[in-house]
Design an enzyme around this catalytic site. Structure first.
Site, PDB file in Angstrom:
ATOM      1  N   ASP A 381      15.617  49.517  36.462  1.00 51.72           N
ATOM      2  CA  ASP A 381      16.829  48.715  36.483  1.00 51.72           C
ATOM      3  C   ASP A 381      18.019  49.669  36.521  1.00 51.72           C
ATOM      4  O   ASP A 381      17.877  50.865  36.267  1.00 51.72           O
ATOM      5  CB  ASP A 381      16.864  47.832  35.225  1.00 51.72           C
ATOM      6  CG  ASP A 381      18.115  46.983  35.156  1.00 51.72           C
ATOM      7  OD1 ASP A 381      18.537  46.476  36.196  1.00 51.72           O
ATOM      8  OD2 ASP A 381      18.662  46.832  34.051  1.00 51.72           O
ATOM      9  N   THR A 383      21.794  48.578  35.491  1.00 53.04           N
ATOM     10  CA  THR A 383      22.762  48.297  34.435  1.00 53.04           C
ATOM     11  C   THR A 383      22.114  48.431  33.062  1.00 53.04           C
ATOM     12  O   THR A 383      21.175  47.721  32.731  1.00 53.04           O
ATOM     13  CB  THR A 383      23.333  46.875  34.600  1.00 53.04           C
ATOM     14  OG1 THR A 383      23.820  46.726  35.919  1.00 53.04           O
ATOM     15  CG2 THR A 383      24.442  46.632  33.609  1.00 53.04           C
ATOM     16  N   PHE A 525      39.878  37.794  46.266  1.00 52.35           N
ATOM     17  CA  PHE A 525      38.933  38.657  46.980  1.00 52.35           C
ATOM     18  C   PHE A 525      37.581  37.977  47.114  1.00 52.35           C
ATOM     19  O   PHE A 525      37.232  37.055  46.371  1.00 52.35           O
ATOM     20  CB  PHE A 525      38.774  40.013  46.294  1.00 52.35           C
ATOM     21  CG  PHE A 525      38.257  39.951  44.881  1.00 52.35           C
ATOM     22  CD1 PHE A 525      39.098  40.272  43.829  1.00 52.35           C
ATOM     23  CD2 PHE A 525      36.946  39.592  44.590  1.00 52.35           C
ATOM     24  CE1 PHE A 525      38.637  40.242  42.521  1.00 52.35           C
ATOM     25  CE2 PHE A 525      36.485  39.553  43.297  1.00 52.35           C
ATOM     26  CZ  PHE A 525      37.335  39.871  42.253  1.00 52.35           C
ATOM     27  N   LYS A 548      45.136  45.619  46.285  1.00 49.46           N
ATOM     28  CA  LYS A 548      44.161  46.670  45.976  1.00 49.46           C
ATOM     29  C   LYS A 548      42.843  46.286  46.616  1.00 49.46           C
ATOM     30  O   LYS A 548      42.510  45.107  46.750  1.00 49.46           O
ATOM     31  CB  LYS A 548      43.994  46.832  44.463  1.00 49.46           C
ATOM     32  CG  LYS A 548      43.379  45.629  43.765  1.00 49.46           C
ATOM     33  CD  LYS A 548      43.276  45.847  42.264  1.00 49.46           C
ATOM     34  CE  LYS A 548      42.631  44.637  41.582  1.00 49.46           C
ATOM     35  NZ  LYS A 548      42.601  44.751  40.126  1.00 49.46           N
ATOM     36  N   ARG A 582      33.937  55.413  41.187  1.00 48.05           N
ATOM     37  CA  ARG A 582      34.149  54.174  41.950  1.00 48.05           C
ATOM     38  C   ARG A 582      35.628  54.116  42.334  1.00 48.05           C
ATOM     39  O   ARG A 582      36.486  54.007  41.468  1.00 48.05           O
ATOM     40  CB  ARG A 582      33.758  52.967  41.106  1.00 48.05           C
ATOM     41  CG  ARG A 582      32.310  52.977  40.690  1.00 48.05           C
ATOM     42  CD  ARG A 582      32.109  52.256  39.368  1.00 48.05           C
ATOM     43  NE  ARG A 582      32.311  50.822  39.439  1.00 48.05           N
ATOM     44  CZ  ARG A 582      31.327  49.934  39.589  1.00 48.05           C
ATOM     45  NH1 ARG A 582      30.090  50.341  39.679  1.00 48.05           N
ATOM     46  NH2 ARG A 582      31.572  48.643  39.614  1.00 48.05           N
ATOM     47  N   LYS A 769      11.843  41.354  41.498  1.00 47.00           N
ATOM     48  CA  LYS A 769      11.505  42.660  40.939  1.00 47.00           C
ATOM     49  C   LYS A 769       9.999  42.762  40.727  1.00 47.00           C
ATOM     50  O   LYS A 769       9.370  43.769  41.078  1.00 47.00           O
ATOM     51  CB  LYS A 769      12.235  42.875  39.605  1.00 47.00           C
ATOM     52  CG  LYS A 769      13.745  43.038  39.728  1.00 47.00           C
ATOM     53  CD  LYS A 769      14.362  43.350  38.358  1.00 47.00           C
ATOM     54  CE  LYS A 769      15.860  43.564  38.461  1.00 47.00           C
ATOM     55  NZ  LYS A 769      16.469  43.968  37.182  1.00 47.00           N
ATOM     56  N   ASP A 789      16.050  47.254  30.450  1.00 44.24           N
ATOM     57  CA  ASP A 789      16.546  46.996  29.101  1.00 44.24           C
ATOM     58  C   ASP A 789      16.911  45.543  28.850  1.00 44.24           C
ATOM     59  O   ASP A 789      17.325  45.198  27.748  1.00 44.24           O
ATOM     60  CB  ASP A 789      17.778  47.861  28.818  1.00 44.24           C
ATOM     61  CG  ASP A 789      18.992  47.404  29.621  1.00 44.24           C
ATOM     62  OD1 ASP A 789      18.813  47.014  30.790  1.00 44.24           O
ATOM     63  OD2 ASP A 789      20.106  47.431  29.077  1.00 44.24           O
ATOM     64  N   ASN A 792      16.061  40.226  32.245  1.00 41.74           N
ATOM     65  CA  ASN A 792      15.788  40.135  33.682  1.00 41.74           C
ATOM     66  C   ASN A 792      14.798  41.191  34.151  1.00 41.74           C
ATOM     67  O   ASN A 792      14.372  41.181  35.301  1.00 41.74           O
ATOM     68  CB  ASN A 792      17.095  40.258  34.473  1.00 41.74           C
ATOM     69  CG  ASN A 792      17.837  41.547  34.179  1.00 41.74           C
ATOM     70  OD1 ASN A 792      17.842  42.029  33.050  1.00 41.74           O
ATOM     71  ND2 ASN A 792      18.452  42.130  35.184  1.00 41.74           N
TER      72      ASN A 792
END
Length: 1032
Positions: A381, A383, A525, A548, A582, A769, A789, A792
């Site tokens: 994973d 995140t 956005f 932005k 990023r 997954k 962790d 999911n």
């Protein structure tokens, strides 16, 4: 309240009452014995010894007592059974912990505390801020305006972005009136339970009216309520029928390759045993026919034996019993004991202990240790596993000048840990957790640099963040994207504090002065625009558009006068991206009043159009977002866990392939992959699969990806290992993956993916997954490991050969379903390359010795048969052999010293004076240094030749392992600093939501609370004499 589950494929509805309890355990009190015995007798050796026990109960063929087999068999079954019982008991404890969580349920007009497991379909429950959602709920009402509820879905899809749900107007009127909620009488019809997290279809019938229900009105189990004081929900799916549990997969019985190898070896040993018994039986028949028939006077045949052939038949079974030691019944017990010891080594490893959370590594199962050393594929994973899930404003570029790095007087860059943090104490509204190291940026802000002020003003205005200020000065931002939260927090600390908002205004405290900007429009956005803009009117009456977005998009919209500034900013962007940050570009545009009034009129007409609304709005957005003036760029760090890049590099050197399976966005996943060295610029190519149909995916896999390999017309059961003609990476979205997992494309997908060094799957569901892991298991003869962790990740952790859970920020569901657990991703390197390797080596050495010992003992009896007339007599006393065996296994040294001290003790002398006259001899002897010197010299003389041989072998004929160890001893050469260059397509990693933002919601005012009483007063002035020089 009546709920009906209606299968969309069937015309008949289905009504059920399901409680909310979950079960991850395998056994209960009554099923444990039969199920566990069934699993254990799947081991061929256990089944064989049960058959052997039956043979020993037949007097005509048994020459050994039945208890010689039943005792070790019962011991084997008991040891394994106790271990399985302990493992399952721990699962029961975790299930009990979850099922006994408290929740408020509306019963007879009153809120009563109930356990989660007692909640049923049709119940109305109350949840509060930061509560986990108990079951899959239909949102009825909440404390927020228009019954909005903010949720975090990290445990479902890995995203930390806030998502908003809204109740139906007809149920929002119920509020928190318990009487109205009790009298609420309706009927919900919906689809049958399924694993689709982003889809829900149903209807609510209330007072004769039907209302459509969709996923925007559902709160799913596993979500966390955020920024919402309370909400009420109706339970639609409970327990195993919730979408979270539908995606969790089933607990499977995992076996190692050593177990499977032992089963094959035991089968071969059976064949060898049968061959030996057949030879001895034929020999007995010949001997009895030729010799034994004439010696019946003193060697009579057994009762019922009347021929040599029948005697040989009985002797066959007798030798099956005699030679049973060739099939090692104690093998499995010994293996389990070794595995238990290896598990203790993992549990006790201080180098895998994480002090900040007081979390040691834990081997939650003891049967898979040696498999750790055979891992070929790791499915991870993103995140919370690779990252800390924390966004930090790291660097920026303002009007051609880069901020964030710190340099000494000679122009050399200084490491951050050697620099003092900027002191923001002059700003009473600053976030105390914010850290920045470049003091020159604070200086520019305090000196009133126009471009710098405009830059931070943009960051404080151009966003959809919601502020919350319950105590004066204590601001909490709730952001749809963690990137937005980081940018607004940075502006806050540098003196541009976003304080409050209404549908028409934004309140900002600029350098101690409170200003209220009129919010005229939000150009929201999405994944296509990859930018957002706001149009505001300043207190001075100036009209300005602030924008932005991704550099690839905004660069096309800039005014031609920005060309030189664009080149400088691009250079800075390349530097930021080279460090894995990023990036985001910011720009502005001053608007003409007359033009804006005409544009806003057309915007209103487009927003109320019945047909082509989205296209018309998009054209208007494109029209006004032109000729922008470039301000600069931001760089946000999605903090990796400590040691992640080094760990991934080490695992890659061990020829382990790493696949990242994440529910996050493609831009985010790719950016993190570059940060942690999964993807790099030295690769020949990185392919992106994003086809929207089965044919598109097939075309991208077969035509556009230029990887050369041999194609076969047959569909193989196992794909061989193939080498690509270069180093490649593969990125595939969840939508395309759904087609790739179809039967006609799965072989092409897995073949192409396995040829790539790195595979990244974005926007995948928990079930996908597990399907990816299952696909690799199906077509590759390799051991797989899944690490995650969150909830999911549970399905892929259960599906892989080995599942590893990280006790991170997304709860403990992954840990509870895992085989091994620890607190940081970097510990995976030690788990595999140290514990896995040594566990495998120990097991292999033990098995070699064990089989050698058993064959040596058994072949003596086989050879003895030729000298005993093939009469099935035993050569060695088995009881003696068993005692000696146990003696050496459990420690000959301990027994030796115990016996020695006992024989020469005072007590033995008092009891047997004549037999033990040498009182204290052992103590006196072992207290003399020359005795210990003799022992030491004897051991040294015995060990020295072996040590010398190994030393010479290492020096003269080193193995690859020896070369690696030697290389580690040498200090690594200093690596020159270099700036990494990346193409612009990989530079922007801004975490745009896959859905529309909160712009329309904010402009409508539906999510607005009453105005904060603290939002209209300034609280500090950084230019005052009191704070003028502080922090510089």
């Amino acid at each position: 309240m009546f709920c009906s589950w209606e299968d969309l494929t069937a015309p008949v509805g289905l009504s059920r009452q399901m409680n909310n309890s979950i079960k991850t355990s395998k056994y209960n009190f009554f099923s444990f014995l039969p199920l566990n015995l069934f699993e254990q007798f799947q081991r061929i050796a256990n089944a064989y010894f049960l058959f052997l026990l039956i043979l020993q109960l037949i007097p005509q063929i048994s020459s050994l007592a039945w208890f010689t087999t039943v005792v070790p068999l019962v011991l084997v079954l008991a040891v394994s059974g106790v271990k399985d019982a302990i493992d399952d008991f721990n699962r029961h404890k975790s299930d009990k912990h979850v099922n006994n969580r408290p929740v408020q349920v509306l019963i007879n007009g009153m809120l009563k505390d109930e356990k989660w497991m007692n909640v049923q379909v049709g119940d109305i429950i109350r949840l509060e801020n930061n509560n986990f959602v108990t079951a899959d709920l239909l949102l009825l009402s909440s404390s927020e305006p228009h019954s909005l509820t903010y949720i975090e879905t990290a445990e479902l899809d890995g995203e930390t972005n806030l998502k908003v749900k809204q109740a139906l107007t007809v149920t929002a009127e119920l509020g928190e009136d318990l009487q109205k909620l009790t009298e609420f009488n309706g009927e919900v019809k919906c689809e049958a339970p399924n694993n689709k997290l982003d889809k829900f279809t149903g209807t609510l019938t209330l007072r004769g009216e039907k209302y459509a229900l969709d996923n925007e009105k559902m709160l799913l189990r596993g979500c966390i309520i955020r920024n919402t004081e309370w909400c009420f929900g109706l339970v639609i799916y409970a327990g195993p029928d919730t979408k979270l549990m539908q995606n969790s997969g089933k607990t499977t019985f995992k076996r190692t390759s050593i177990d499977r190898l032992m089963n094959v070896l035991v089968l071969l040993i059976f064949a060898f045993l049968a061959l030996m018994c057949l030879i001895l039986a034929i020999g007995n028949g010949i001997w009895e026919y030729d010799k034994g028939y004439y010696f019946q006077v003193y060697l009579p045949w057994a009762e019922g034996v009347n021929s040599a052939s029948y005697s040989g038949f009985l002797m066959f079974w007798s030798y099956v019993i005699i030679l049973n030691t060739v099939v090692p019944i104690s093998l499995y017990v010994s293996v389990e004991i070794i595995r238990l010891g290896n598990s203790f080594y993992i549990d006790w490893d201080r180098k895998m202990y994480y002090p900040p959370k007081d979390t040691p590594a834990q081997a939650r199962t003891t049967t898979l240790n040696e498999e750790l050393g055979q891992i070929k594929y790791i499915f991870s994973d993103k995140t919370g596993t690779l990252t800390q899930n924390i966004m930090c404003f790291n660097k920026c570029s303002i009007h051609g000048k880069s901020y964030g790095d710190v340099y000494d007087m000679s122009g050399q860059r200084i490491e951050i840990n050697e620099v003092k943090k900027v002191d923001f104490s002059y700003n009473q509204l600053a976030d105390p957790k914010f850290a920045f190291y470049d003091h020159s940026l604070v200086e520019a802000v305090k000196l009133g640099d126009i471009q710098t002020h405009r830059f931070f003003r943009l960051l404080s205005l151009c966003h959809t963040v919601m502020p919350e200020e319950k105590k004066e000065g204590n601001l909490v931002y709730q952001a749809q994207s963690p990137d937005e939260g980081a940018l607004v927090t940075a502006a806050r600390n540098f003196g541009f504090v976003f304080r409050a908002r209404t549908p028409e205004t934004i309140t900002v405290v600029e350098m101690g002065e409170t200003k209220v900007y009129k919010l005229l429009a939000i150009l929201d956005f999405n994944n296509v625009r990859k930018r957002m803009s706001v149009i505001v009117r300043s207190p001075e009456g100036d009209l300005t558009l602030y924008c932005k977005g991704a550099d690839t998009i905004l660069y096309e919209l800039l005014h031609s006068s920005c060309d030189s500034l664009k080149e400088e900013t691009t250079e800075h962007l390349n530097e930021f991206a080279g460090e894995g940050l990023r990036t985001l570009v910011v720009a502005y545009k001053n608007l003409d009043e007359e033009y804006f009034q005409d544009w806003i009129r057309r915007h209103h007409e487009a927003s109320t159009a019945l047909e082509g609304r989205e296209d018309k709005l998009s054209e208007l957005y494109e029209e006004i977002e032109k000729d922008l003036m470039l301000l600069g760029a931001t760089a946000i760090e999605d903090k990796l866990q400590d040691g992640v890049p080094q760990t991934i590099e080490t695992l890659a050197r061990a020829s382990i392939k790493i696949w990242v399976l994440t529910g996050d966005k493609q831009e985010t996943a790719m950016n993190i992959s570059y940060s942690c060295n999964l993807l790099n610029d030295d690769m020949d190519d990185v392919f992106v699969i994003e086809g929207s149909t089965s044919d598109d995916v097939l075309k991208e896999l077969s035509d556009e990806i230029n990887i050369q390999f041999e194609k076969s017309s047959k569909k193989p059961k196992v794909l061989p290992d193939e080498q690509a003609n270069g180093v490649y990476g593969l990125v595939i979205t969840g939508h395309s993956l759904a087609y790739g997992l179809e039967e006609n494309l799965e072989l092409e997908l897995v073949r192409t993916a396995c040829m790539c060094k790195v595979v990244i799957c974005c926007r995948v569901t928990p079930l996908q997954k597990a399907q990816v892991v299952e696909l690799v298991k199906k077509y590759k003869k390799a051991v797989t490991l899944a690490i995650g962790d969150g909830a999911n990740d549970v399905s892929m952790i259960k599906t892989a050969h080995i599942g590893v859970g990280i006790s991170g920020q997304e709860g403990m569901q992954a840990v509870l379903s895992s085989d091994f657990s620890f607190a940081q991703f970097r510990y995976l390197q030690r788990l595999l390359l140290v514990h896995g390797r040594w566990s495998y080596i120990r097991m292999c050495k033990f098995l070699k010795y064990f089989f050698y010992k058993n064959f040596a003992f058994t072949l003596v009896h086989f050879w003895y048969g030729f000298f005993s007339g093939f009469s099935a007599q035993i050569c060695l006393d088995t009881s003696y052999w068993t005692v000696v065996n146990q003696f050496f296994i459990w420690g000959s040294l301990s027994v030796y010293f115990a016996i020695t001290f006992t024989m020469y003790s005072d007590g033995m002398y008092m009891i047997f004076t004549a037999s033990f006259p040498f009182v204290g001899t052992a103590r006196n002897t072992l207290s003399q240094p020359n005795v210990w010197l003799a022992i030491f010299l004897s051991i040294t003389l015995c060990v020295l030749p072996v040590v010398g041989f190994r030393f010479l072998k290492t020096q003269l004929r080193p193995t690859p392992s020896d070369k690696i160890k030697e290389a580690k001893k040498r200090p690594p050469p200093p690596s020159p600093r270099r700036r990494l260059r990346r193409t612009s397509t990989r530079r922007s990693g801004y975490a745009f939501a896959h859905q529309h933002g909160f712009g329309a919601l904010i402009m409508s005012g539906r999510n607005m609370r009453p105005k904060s009483p603290f939002a209209t007063t300034g609280t500090f002035s950084p230019n005052s004499d009191k704070h003028k020089h502080k922090g510089l």
